[in-house]
Write an enzyme that holds these catalytic residues in place. Structure first.
Site, short mmCIF file in Angstrom:
data_model
loop_
_atom_site.label_atom_id
_atom_site.label_comp_id
_atom_site.label_asym_id
_atom_site.label_seq_id
_atom_site.Cartn_x
_atom_site.Cartn_y
_atom_site.Cartn_z
N CYS A 1 0.89 -1.17 0.00
CA CYS A 1 0.00 0.00 0.00
C CYS A 1 0.93 1.21 0.00
O CYS A 1 1.92 1.23 0.74
CB CYS A 1 -0.88 -0.02 1.25
SG CYS A 1 -1.72 1.55 1.58
N HIS B 1 0.75 4.05 1.17
CA HIS B 1 0.87 4.81 2.42
C HIS B 1 2.01 4.25 3.30
O HIS B 1 2.60 4.98 4.09
CB HIS B 1 -0.43 4.74 3.23
CG HIS B 1 -1.51 5.66 2.75
ND1 HIS B 1 -2.23 5.43 1.61
CD2 HIS B 1 -2.00 6.82 3.28
CE1 HIS B 1 -3.12 6.40 1.45
NE2 HIS B 1 -3.00 7.25 2.45
N1 DGL Z 1 -2.61 3.99 -0.72
C1 DGL Z 1 -3.56 3.06 -1.16
C2 DGL Z 1 -3.01 1.73 -1.58
O1 DGL Z 1 -1.91 1.69 -2.08
C3 DGL Z 1 -4.94 3.08 -0.58
C4 DGL Z 1 -5.10 3.02 0.87
C5 DGL Z 1 -6.55 3.21 1.27
O2 DGL Z 1 -7.13 4.23 0.88
O3 DGL Z 1 -7.08 2.34 1.96
O4 DGL Z 1 -3.63 0.72 -1.46
#
Ligand code: DGL
Length: 273
Positions: free
Chosen positions: A184, A186
């Site tokens: 992810c 983030h």
């Molecule tokens: N940053 C995102 C990802 O790579 C999405 C995270 C989310 O909004 O839950 O999955």
């Protein structure tokens, strides 16, 4: 299409900045148009159909703003919508997937962990990735519950971070994985906290540098690379409240940041009650 048109980078929130910063470092001549769909963040627990509708609406919006290429800097949106986006848009679309292939090459003990959102882990794309590339390696898939919220709130270290990571990392510790995929966008912003919690013998993998190189390859192939020596601009957009988003974006971006609020409507959006 002009080579001075911007490269658009899209995520549910600020996570995609971990990809945008790699693109900025590799391709400083490119103009970058970043959009955080903050009004709908997080995507991770939303139904696939909704993430797909938001992704297509955002993609169309960015195309209408003159983007020459779209980078879906979100594993969840890529898992839900990459094929649909490629059909819906006329510009090239670069997507992401958890770095399972490099993890399989990296592991020494044959056990890798994948930290990602629930949406990514239940997607057909992820199932295919494991089926086609695990090659006998055990893949422990673990939802990173609460991690996106930490990053969105600008919390990268400290007690709350440790307390959130603890239950998330339990299964990875128990299975003694030696390689963990940050599935992810983030999560790279929690790299230090994750490295500290997992210990030095665990290797953390992030797809962002590979996505930046893929972006350069696609631009090159299409003759769309910005003129060398140019100094690209960066614009940050959010579907949320720019006054809330700007300080977090500013902490994650090495240059001064101004966040601009925009509205992007998808047909399936619920009207505000
Ligand atoms: N940053 C995102 C990802 O790579 C999405 C995270 C989310 O909004 O839950 O999955």
């Amino acid at each position: 299409m002009s080579s001075s048109a911007p490269v658009a980078v899209f995520d549910s929130g600020v996570g995609g900045l971990s990809v945008a910063r790699e693109i900025r470092a590799l391709l400083p001549a490119e103009n970058l148009l970043y959009i955080a769909d903050s009004a709908f963040c997080p995507y991770g627990a939303r139904p696939t159909e909704e993430v797909r509708a938001r992704s297509v609406a955002i993609g169309r919006y960015l195309e209408s703003r003159g983007a020459k290429l779209l980078v879906v800097a979100c594993n969840t949106a890529s898992g839900a919508a990459l094929e649909v986006l490629r059909e819906a848009l006329t510009i090239p679309v670069v997507g992401l997937e958890p770095a399972v292939k490099p993890a399989v090459r990296t592991t020494r003990n044959g056990r890798v962990g994948v930290l990602a959102t629930e949406g990514t882990l239940r997607s057909e794309r992820f199932a295919r990735l494991v089926r086609d590339y695990a090659d006998g390696v055990e893949v422990v898939a673990q939802p990173g519950l609460g991690l996106v919220e930490l990053v969105e709130e600008g919390e990268f270290s400290g007690e709350r971070v440790r307390a959130t990571l603890d239950p998330v990392l339990r299964s990875l510790r128990e299975r003694e994985v030696d390689t963990v995929v940050l599935g992810c966008t983030h999560y790279p912003f929690l790299h230090e906290a994750l490295a500290e919690a997992l210990g030095p013998e665990v290797t953390l993998l992030d797809s962002a540098p590979a996505i930046a190189r893929q972006t350069r390859r696609v631009l090159e192939e299409r003759g769309l690379l910005a003129e060398e020596g140019a100094e690209g601009w960066v614009r940050m957009l959010t579907t949320g409240d720019p006054a809330e988003e700007e300080p977090v974006m500013a902490r994650l971006w090495p240059e001064p940041v101004r966040a601009e609020g925009v509205t992007v409507q998808a047909p399936s959006d619920q009207p505000p009650s």
